[in-house]
Design a protein around this motif. Structure first.
Motif, mmCIF file in Angstrom:
data_model
loop_
_atom_site.group_PDB
_atom_site.id
_atom_site.type_symbol
_atom_site.label_atom_id
_atom_site.label_comp_id
_atom_site.label_asym_id
_atom_site.label_seq_id
_atom_site.Cartn_x
_atom_site.Cartn_y
_atom_site.Cartn_z
ATOM 1 N N GLY A 111 2.206 5.929 -0.346
ATOM 2 C CA GLY A 111 3.510 6.107 0.068
ATOM 3 C C GLY A 111 3.940 6.341 -1.976
ATOM 4 N N SER A 112 3.142 5.839 -2.593
ATOM 5 C CA SER A 112 3.676 5.395 -3.985
ATOM 6 C C SER A 112 2.878 6.589 -4.832
ATOM 7 C CB SER A 112 4.037 4.454 -4.311
ATOM 8 O OG SER A 112 4.503 3.621 -3.913
ATOM 9 N N GLY A 113 4.015 7.110 -5.958
ATOM 10 C CA GLY A 113 3.614 7.785 -6.710
ATOM 11 C C GLY A 113 2.697 9.413 -7.051
ATOM 12 N N ALA B 119 2.594 0.870 -12.188
ATOM 13 C CA ALA B 119 4.028 0.349 -12.811
ATOM 14 C C ALA B 119 4.938 1.020 -12.536
ATOM 15 C CB ALA B 119 4.015 -0.853 -13.845
ATOM 16 N N ALA B 120 5.346 2.149 -12.672
ATOM 17 C CA ALA B 120 5.655 2.974 -12.893
ATOM 18 C C ALA B 120 6.533 4.135 -11.439
ATOM 19 C CB ALA B 120 6.111 4.759 -14.134
ATOM 20 N N ALA B 121 5.584 3.511 -10.459
ATOM 21 C CA ALA B 121 5.355 4.467 -9.139
ATOM 22 C C ALA B 121 6.050 3.075 -8.192
ATOM 23 C CB ALA B 121 4.334 4.662 -8.986
ATOM 24 N N MET B 122 5.939 2.048 -9.344
ATOM 25 C CA MET B 122 6.062 0.644 -7.978
ATOM 26 C C MET B 122 7.368 0.642 -8.428
ATOM 27 S SD MET B 122 3.635 -0.216 -6.069
ATOM 28 C CE MET B 122 4.116 -1.733 -5.517
ATOM 29 N N ALA B 123 8.212 0.932 -9.675
ATOM 30 C CA ALA B 123 9.106 1.097 -10.471
ATOM 31 C C ALA B 123 10.019 2.024 -9.090
ATOM 32 C CB ALA B 123 9.179 1.069 -11.147
ATOM 33 N N MET C 199 0.225 -1.073 -4.202
ATOM 34 C CA MET C 199 -0.849 -1.487 -5.084
ATOM 35 C C MET C 199 -1.199 -3.264 -4.140
ATOM 36 S SD MET C 199 -0.406 -0.858 -9.152
ATOM 37 C CE MET C 199 1.360 -0.973 -8.218
ATOM 38 N N HIS C 200 -0.582 -2.303 -3.128
ATOM 39 C CA HIS C 200 -0.142 -3.986 -2.255
ATOM 40 C C HIS C 200 -0.482 -4.008 -0.857
ATOM 41 C CE1 HIS C 200 1.073 -6.531 -4.937
ATOM 42 N NE2 HIS C 200 2.308 -5.195 -5.958
ATOM 43 N N GLY C 201 -2.121 -4.474 -0.424
ATOM 44 C CA GLY C 201 -2.175 -4.177 0.982
ATOM 45 C C GLY C 201 -2.414 -4.992 1.608
ATOM 46 N N PRO C 202 -3.190 -5.329 2.360
ATOM 47 C CA PRO C 202 -3.509 -7.112 3.248
ATOM 48 C C PRO C 202 -3.933 -8.566 2.044
ATOM 49 C CG PRO C 202 -4.537 -5.025 4.221
ATOM 50 C CD PRO C 202 -4.120 -4.648 2.570
ATOM 51 N N ALA C 203 -3.407 -9.345 2.388
ATOM 52 C CA ALA C 203 -3.249 -10.708 2.024
ATOM 53 C C ALA C 203 -5.034 -11.075 1.509
ATOM 54 C CB ALA C 203 -2.219 -11.710 2.488
ATOM 55 N N SER C 204 -5.528 -10.753 2.087
ATOM 56 C CA SER C 204 -7.341 -10.801 1.488
ATOM 57 C C SER C 204 -7.525 -10.681 0.612
ATOM 58 C CB SER C 204 -8.057 -11.583 2.929
ATOM 59 O OG SER C 204 -7.420 -12.540 3.902
ATOM 60 N N PRO C 205 -7.624 -9.405 0.308
ATOM 61 C CA PRO C 205 -8.225 -8.562 -0.530
ATOM 62 C C PRO C 205 -7.273 -8.623 -1.357
ATOM 63 C CG PRO C 205 -8.365 -7.119 1.965
ATOM 64 C CD PRO C 205 -7.178 -8.395 2.091
ATOM 65 N N GLY C 206 -6.369 -8.365 -1.330
ATOM 66 C CA GLY C 206 -5.028 -9.296 -2.425
ATOM 67 C C GLY C 206 -5.404 -9.993 -3.770
ATOM 68 N N TRP C 207 -6.261 -11.079 -2.931
ATOM 69 C CA TRP C 207 -6.218 -12.271 -3.566
ATOM 70 C C TRP C 207 -7.604 -12.015 -3.532
ATOM 71 C CZ3 TRP C 207 -2.838 -15.106 -5.189
ATOM 72 C CH2 TRP C 207 -1.287 -15.363 -4.501
ATOM 73 N N MET D 3 -9.736 -1.488 -10.476
ATOM 74 C CA MET D 3 -8.324 -0.028 -10.210
ATOM 75 C C MET D 3 -8.661 0.519 -9.502
ATOM 76 S SD MET D 3 -6.199 0.879 -12.940
ATOM 77 C CE MET D 3 -7.072 -0.060 -14.255
ATOM 78 N N LEU D 4 -9.292 0.715 -9.055
ATOM 79 C CA LEU D 4 -10.019 1.114 -8.027
ATOM 80 C C LEU D 4 -9.524 1.296 -6.759
ATOM 81 C CD1 LEU D 4 -13.390 2.416 -8.034
ATOM 82 C CD2 LEU D 4 -11.260 4.528 -7.938
ATOM 83 N N ALA D 5 -9.536 -0.414 -6.294
ATOM 84 C CA ALA D 5 -8.954 -0.744 -5.220
ATOM 85 C C ALA D 5 -7.214 -0.884 -5.634
ATOM 86 C CB ALA D 5 -9.141 -1.995 -4.793
ATOM 87 N N MET D 6 -7.044 -0.984 -6.538
ATOM 88 C CA MET D 6 -4.924 -0.454 -6.530
ATOM 89 C C MET D 6 -4.764 0.877 -6.878
ATOM 90 S SD MET D 6 -4.759 -3.232 -9.918
ATOM 91 C CE MET D 6 -3.047 -3.687 -10.161
ATOM 92 N N LEU D 7 -5.724 1.801 -7.136
ATOM 93 C CA LEU D 7 -5.415 3.108 -6.176
ATOM 94 C C LEU D 7 -5.276 3.653 -5.345
ATOM 95 C CD1 LEU D 7 -6.583 4.247 -10.149
ATOM 96 C CD2 LEU D 7 -4.253 4.416 -9.524
ATOM 97 N N LEU D 8 -6.378 2.857 -4.437
ATOM 98 C CA LEU D 8 -6.266 3.511 -3.282
ATOM 99 C C LEU D 8 -5.785 3.000 -2.353
ATOM 100 C CD1 LEU D 8 -10.420 3.189 -2.791
ATOM 101 C CD2 LEU D 8 -9.052 4.911 -2.115
ATOM 102 N N THR D 9 -4.725 1.406 -2.746
ATOM 103 C CA THR D 9 -3.305 0.533 -1.909
ATOM 104 C C THR D 9 -2.302 1.433 -2.678
ATOM 105 O OG1 THR D 9 -3.628 -0.917 -3.749
ATOM 106 C CG2 THR D 9 -5.234 -0.771 -1.067
ATOM 107 N N MET D 10 -2.334 2.884 -3.096
ATOM 108 C CA MET D 10 -0.872 2.882 -3.942
ATOM 109 C C MET D 10 -0.027 3.773 -2.838
ATOM 110 S SD MET D 10 -0.672 3.774 -7.460
ATOM 111 C CE MET D 10 0.395 4.996 -7.388
#
Length: 181
Positions: free
Chosen positions: A118-120, A102-106, A1-9, A174-181
C-alpha cells in the motif's frame, strides 16, 4: 517496509552486521576499500534502522523526512563520485531507493506503517525490485571462486570476497524492504 516481526529482526541483524563490517573496512590499508566503506556502512545502518518492526518501535513522524534527507545527501555524494567511478552509480540507485522508501513511509497514513503493501508507486517499486534482483544475482555469481586465485594472506578488512558478500547481503535486504512496502 514493515512486515512480520521475526523476518524484520533478521533483516535488522543482517543490515547492522553488514554496517559494522563496513566500519571495519574503513580502517583498511587499501584506499579503494576505505572510500566505498563509509557509504556502505551508512546504507547498512540506515536499512537496519528502517527495518525495525513497528511492534518494537514506531519512529516519530519527523524521522522519515530525516531519513530522506540523509539518503538524499548520500545520493548527491554518489552522483558526484560517479563522475570518476561507475561503481558509484549503484550507490546512487541504493541511496535513491532509500529516499523513495522513506518518502513513501512519510506520506503513508500512520495505520499503514504496521501493514504490508500500500505504500509507494507500484511502477517505481517494480523497477527497483528488478534492478536489485539483477544486482543480487550478479553479486552472487561474483562470489564464486575464481580459478587460479592465490592463497596470499590478506587482512580481514581487505578481503574483497567479504566486501562482495556484504554488498550481496545489502542487496538482499533492499529486496526484502521493497517487497514489504
Amino acid at each position: 517496509m514493515h512486515g512480520p516481526a521475526s523476518p524484520g529482526w533478521l533483516l535488522v541483524a543482517l543490515c547492522a552486521a553488514t554496517g559494522a563490517y563496513c566500519l571495519l573496512r574503513m580502517r583498511s590499508g587499501v584506499e579503494e576499500q576505505r572510500r566505498a566503506a563509509g557509504g556502505e556502512a551508512l546504507m547498512g545502518f540506515g536499512m537496519a534502522a528502517m527495518a525495525v518492526p513497528p511492534a518494537a518501535f514506531t519512529p516519530p513522524a519527523w524521522a522519515w523526512p530525516v531519513f530522506a534527507a540523509v539518503f538524499g545527501a548520500a545520493a548527491l555524494r554518489a552522483l558526484w563520485a560517479a563522475r570518476s567511478d561507475a561503481h558509484h552509480l549503484h550507490h546512487l540507485v541504493g541511496a535513491g531507493a532509500m529516499v523513495y522508501m522513506a518518502a513513501a513511509m512519510a506520506t503513508a497514513p500512520a495505520h499503514r506503517h504496521a501493514h504490508d503493501g500500500g505504500s509507494g508507486v507500484p511502477l517505481l517499486t517494480g523497477v527497483l525490485l528488478l534492478y536489485f534482483t539483477g544486482y543480487v544475482l550478479l553479486a552472487g555469481v561474483r562470489l564464486l571462486p575464481a580459478a587460479g586465485a592465490d592463497g596470499a594472506a590478506v587482512a580481514w578488512s581487505d578481503r574483497p570476497e567479504v566486501a562482495r558478500a556484504c554488498r550481496l547481503s545489502m542487496g538482499i535486504g533492499m529486496l526484502a524492504m521493497l517487497l514489504t512496502m
